[in-house]
Every structure is written in structure tokens, then in C-alpha cells.
Design a protein around this motif. Sequence first.
Motif, PDB file in Angstrom:
ATOM      1  N   GLY A 189       0.811  -1.204   0.000  1.00 57.63           N
ATOM      2  CA  GLY A 189       0.000   0.000   0.000  1.00 57.63           C
ATOM      3  C   GLY A 189       0.851   1.264   0.000  1.00 57.63           C
ATOM      4  N   LYS A 190       0.216   2.399   0.290  1.00 59.33           N
ATOM      5  CA  LYS A 190       0.945   3.664   0.310  1.00 59.33           C
ATOM      6  C   LYS A 190       1.795   3.816   1.567  1.00 59.33           C
ATOM      7  N   LEU A 191       1.467   3.072   2.614  1.00 54.05           N
ATOM      8  CA  LEU A 191       2.237   3.149   3.854  1.00 54.05           C
ATOM      9  C   LEU A 191       3.211   1.988   3.958  1.00 54.05           C
ATOM     10  N   SER A 192       4.424   2.290   4.393  1.00 52.33           N
ATOM     11  CA  SER A 192       5.406   1.248   4.675  1.00 52.33           C
ATOM     12  C   SER A 192       6.095   1.581   5.990  1.00 52.33           C
ATOM     13  N   LEU A 193       6.722   0.584   6.579  1.00 51.38           N
ATOM     14  CA  LEU A 193       7.300   0.723   7.913  1.00 51.38           C
ATOM     15  C   LEU A 193       8.804   0.525   7.873  1.00 51.38           C
ATOM     16  N   GLY A 194       9.515   1.335   8.640  1.00 52.14           N
ATOM     17  CA  GLY A 194      10.937   1.158   8.852  1.00 52.14           C
ATOM     18  C   GLY A 194      11.258   1.392  10.315  1.00 52.14           C
ATOM     19  N   MET A 195      12.518   1.168  10.679  1.00 48.56           N
ATOM     20  CA  MET A 195      12.958   1.347  12.056  1.00 48.56           C
ATOM     21  C   MET A 195      13.941   2.508  12.122  1.00 48.56           C
ATOM     22  N   ALA A 196      13.614   3.514  12.923  1.00 49.03           N
ATOM     23  CA  ALA A 196      14.510   4.651  13.149  1.00 49.03           C
ATOM     24  C   ALA A 196      15.293   4.368  14.430  1.00 49.03           C
ATOM     25  N   ILE A 197      16.422   3.693  14.271  1.00 48.10           N
ATOM     26  CA  ILE A 197      17.160   3.207  15.435  1.00 48.10           C
ATOM     27  C   ILE A 197      18.267   4.194  15.824  1.00 48.10           C
ATOM     28  N   LEU A 198      18.895   3.923  16.957  1.00 49.66           N
ATOM     29  CA  LEU A 198      19.952   4.802  17.458  1.00 49.66           C
ATOM     30  C   LEU A 198      21.268   4.586  16.728  1.00 49.66           C
ATOM     31  N   GLY A 199      21.559   3.331  16.367  1.00 51.16           N
ATOM     32  CA  GLY A 199      22.827   3.049  15.707  1.00 51.16           C
ATOM     33  C   GLY A 199      23.989   3.145  16.680  1.00 51.16           C
ATOM     34  N   PRO A 200      25.178   2.755  16.222  1.00 52.28           N
ATOM     35  CA  PRO A 200      26.324   2.728  17.141  1.00 52.28           C
ATOM     36  C   PRO A 200      26.796   4.106  17.576  1.00 52.28           C
ATOM     37  N   HIS A 201      26.350   5.158  16.885  1.00 51.74           N
ATOM     38  CA  HIS A 201      26.772   6.492  17.308  1.00 51.74           C
ATOM     39  C   HIS A 201      26.017   6.956  18.544  1.00 51.74           C
ATOM     40  N   TYR A 202      24.781   6.486  18.709  1.00 51.41           N
ATOM     41  CA  TYR A 202      23.946   6.982  19.804  1.00 51.41           C
ATOM     42  C   TYR A 202      23.474   5.889  20.750  1.00 51.41           C
ATOM     43  N   SER A 203      23.999   4.675  20.627  1.00 52.54           N
ATOM     44  CA  SER A 203      23.596   3.617  21.556  1.00 52.54           C
ATOM     45  C   SER A 203      24.802   2.766  21.923  1.00 52.54           C
ATOM     46  N   THR A 204      24.596   1.940  22.919  1.00 55.66           N
ATOM     47  CA  THR A 204      25.629   0.987  23.294  1.00 55.66           C
ATOM     48  C   THR A 204      25.765  -0.082  22.213  1.00 55.66           C
ATOM     49  N   LEU A 205      26.854  -0.815  22.269  1.00 52.66           N
ATOM     50  CA  LEU A 205      27.072  -1.883  21.301  1.00 52.66           C
ATOM     51  C   LEU A 205      25.992  -2.951  21.412  1.00 52.66           C
ATOM     52  N   GLU A 206      25.612  -3.295  22.634  1.00 53.64           N
ATOM     53  CA  GLU A 206      24.596  -4.336  22.826  1.00 53.64           C
ATOM     54  C   GLU A 206      23.271  -3.926  22.187  1.00 53.64           C
ATOM     55  N   VAL A 207      22.884  -2.668  22.355  1.00 55.04           N
ATOM     56  CA  VAL A 207      21.645  -2.181  21.760  1.00 55.04           C
ATOM     57  C   VAL A 207      21.753  -2.174  20.239  1.00 55.04           C
TER      58      VAL A 207
END
Length: 459
Positions: A189-207
Motif C-alpha cells: 500500500g501507500k504506507l510502509s514501515l521502517g525502524m529509526a534506530i539509534l545506531g552505534p553512534h547513539y547507543s551501546t554496542l549491545e543495543v
Amino acid sequence: MSAQRILLRDAMVVTMDDGLGDFARGSVLIEGDRVAAVGPHLEVADVEVIEANGFILLPGLVNAHMHTWQTALRGAAANWTLLEYFRWMHAGLATRFRPEDIHVATLAGALNQINCGTTTLVDWCHNNPTPAHTDAAVAALQEAGIRAAFFHGSPKPEPRPGERHFSEIPHPRAEIERLLAGPFAQRDGKLSLGMAILGPHYSTLEVSLADFRLSRELGLVASMHQGGGPARAPEGWDVLEAEGLVGPLVNIVHGNDLPDDRLARFVEKGVSFSVAPENEMVQGHGHPITGRLRALGAAPSLGVDLESVVSGSMVAVARAALSHQRALDNAASRRDRQQIPETTTINVREALSWITRDGARMLGQQDRIGTLTPGKQADLVMLRLDDFDLWPVHDPISTIVMQSHPGNVDSVMIAGRWHKRHGRLLGVDLGPIRANLAASGQRILSELGWPDGQRKATA
């Protein structure tokens, strides 16, 4: 009932399809939600004919990165550096948002994108502390009618005593699964989903590891900001690469501080990049990486980023990216060869591709949007070529990129349906939206004592 059929006849057509080419006088046939045919002379029976002589017809624009929830704060952050933005927006203003604030900001921001000629918006929503905030944003995108990729993020307030820092909290699997089972269950459809994550610059390695693995498991794009202060996990990218988690589902926003060797590896692995040139230059991210990507045979997608700082026009964004990189190239030539380049280093067609084809490619939707190609979605824009500030038109792409502005946008179609016609948005009463948007912004700012809100937000 047969599908709606519309013939846009005798326009100046810019397809952005290298196989089709462009037409000084061409026609586009729309059947239902798709482009059925494009050519110089289309003779079609049993069709609604729209005489498009006097217009430039081009693909709908793609805004690859915008925090639409900030629309009610337009201009409030215009004088902030990136560090001030972190402090005053995320630790201050963002904490005052209610679900209804997210809704009206997202609705107004999405409608403005349509008004400016954008048909696909990547809404990078990272101020959603509750499911109600998330649902308000999604409902607003649906109400606006724009083609949208909703990138679900997470808020970034300063932690209260006893709370974990946001960098230590993995992306919420349950919330992503809830969205996939609900408004995003229909993948075409016209809507799709993605994940806006923190990444290694803004989160711990485990996250980071948990978030990248979730993205891979669910087949969703994982988009993250890269840059601005020291990294939370300096070794993060090395580990993520070693784990085989860096690839086409990874989207990096900004990326100004990535070293050349890592950038080259990321391009080779199929990572996409979304550059916000105007905002990056204003807030201190560093030089946009447009030229560095071009040197590697890659191209950026582009985004507005923050309407709290700059305007929502994607043409303005493309023009900023083009002008900035030409300036860098010209300066390098003067330094190294003691002369300006003999010819321009980037042409305007490439800049238009950044906000059409390359935006579609970033989303993995190049088979659906980004060009006026038979079989693709009927997302298109009509510009009045006889407007006094555009006339005379010698080269339509030059006119689009270097001359035009939202006031020249006559009509916008998304999935075969008109959303703007004859200079006016259709099917929407802007009066209540304008009033609610102003009230929302004024309340949020006043809670921090605006115009002295900066000082209170740092207290």
C-alpha cells in the motif's frame, strides 16, 4: 467498474527514466493508480483528457528524511547548533508533546509536502514515548494521503533518577510487531514501515546489535543518524561489519564524520545514505557527503530533516546540495589547478535524481516510484511553466531545480488520485489545521517560557 483513466496531453514531460527519455511535447496515460503509457503522441479512446500544454510534468518528489513531528515549531530552532538542538529540543520541547500535538504536526507537515510537490515522505518519528503518540502520527499520514514510509523511532529525553539512558534501551520489538500486524499489514500500500534506530553512534554496542538483528529478521530498513559528538560505541561499526549486519537494509543519515575507507566499504555493501544538506550546513554537522558518495559511484537521497530549522521544499534541498558540492568542487579546482573547472562538475539532472530516483532506491521502492515509467505508481507533479518567474523555459530540468519553488506547483497526483489541483490542496479544510497547529506550537513553546525557553531548557 473499470479503473479511472486519465490522459495528460501535450505537456513538457520529464520522465527521469533513461530508457524513455524526456519529451518536449508528450502525454502520460494513467489507469487506476498506475502509469499506463508515456509517449510523444498517445491516441486513447474512452479517457478523461486533461490538456497539459503549458505545464512541466515530472515524477513526484521523495523526501528521504524528515522529523515531521516538529512542524508546529517552524523556525524555532533556526539559530541553534546541533548541540543546542539536542539540549533544547530533545531534552526540552520534545518532552511536552501530547499525542494530539504529534497528530496535527504530522498532518500539517505531510500536507505541506504534498503542496510542495513531494509525493513520498520518510517520516522519521522519534518523539513517540507511548503507542498513542505513534498511532497519532500514523493516523495523520493516512489522513493526509501522502505515500509515506513511517520510520518508528524512540524519544531521547534526559533520564530521570533510576531510569536507564536512552542509549541503553533496545528498539521495542513488541511495538514494531504491533504496527506490522496493524496499519502496515498491507505491504504494497501507500504506507510502509521502517525502524529509526539509534545506531552505534547513539547507543551501546549491545543495543546496536539487537536493533540491527531485529531489522534483519523482519526485513525492515534500519535508519540511523551518524555524527554529532563522540560515538557511544566507538567500536560499534567494526563489530557490526564483522557480524555481517551491514548491508542494503541499513540507511545512514548524515554520515559526515565517516572515514573514507569505511564509507567505501558501506557503499560496496549496499548501504544507502540520506543527506540533509541545508540543515547539516546550518547546524554544524560538517560538509554534506554528496561529493564523497559521487566519487565512490554512489548517490545520496536527500531530506529536509527539520522544519523547525529550514523550509519543507525538496527543490530547495536539491538546490542546496547541488550548490554546495559545486562550490567545493570549484574551490578544489582553484586550489589544485589554479583555475575553476572547465565545465560544471554536477549537472541539474543528477540533482533532480537525488530527490526522485535515488529517494526511491533508498526505500527499496525503485520498481514502484521515482520515475514516470509504465507500470509504476502514478505519482506526479505538474508545474506551471508559464509562471512569470519561470518563463521562458529553455531546459525543463534546469527550470525545476534552479528556478522553481512551491508556488509554481499547480497539481500533485499520488497513486492516480489528485491531491492538489489548480494550486489548491483538495479534500482538506486547512482552517482548523492551521489553528490547531498554531495552538500546539504556542503551548509547547510557552511551557518552556519562550522566547526564554532556551535558558529554561538547560536549567
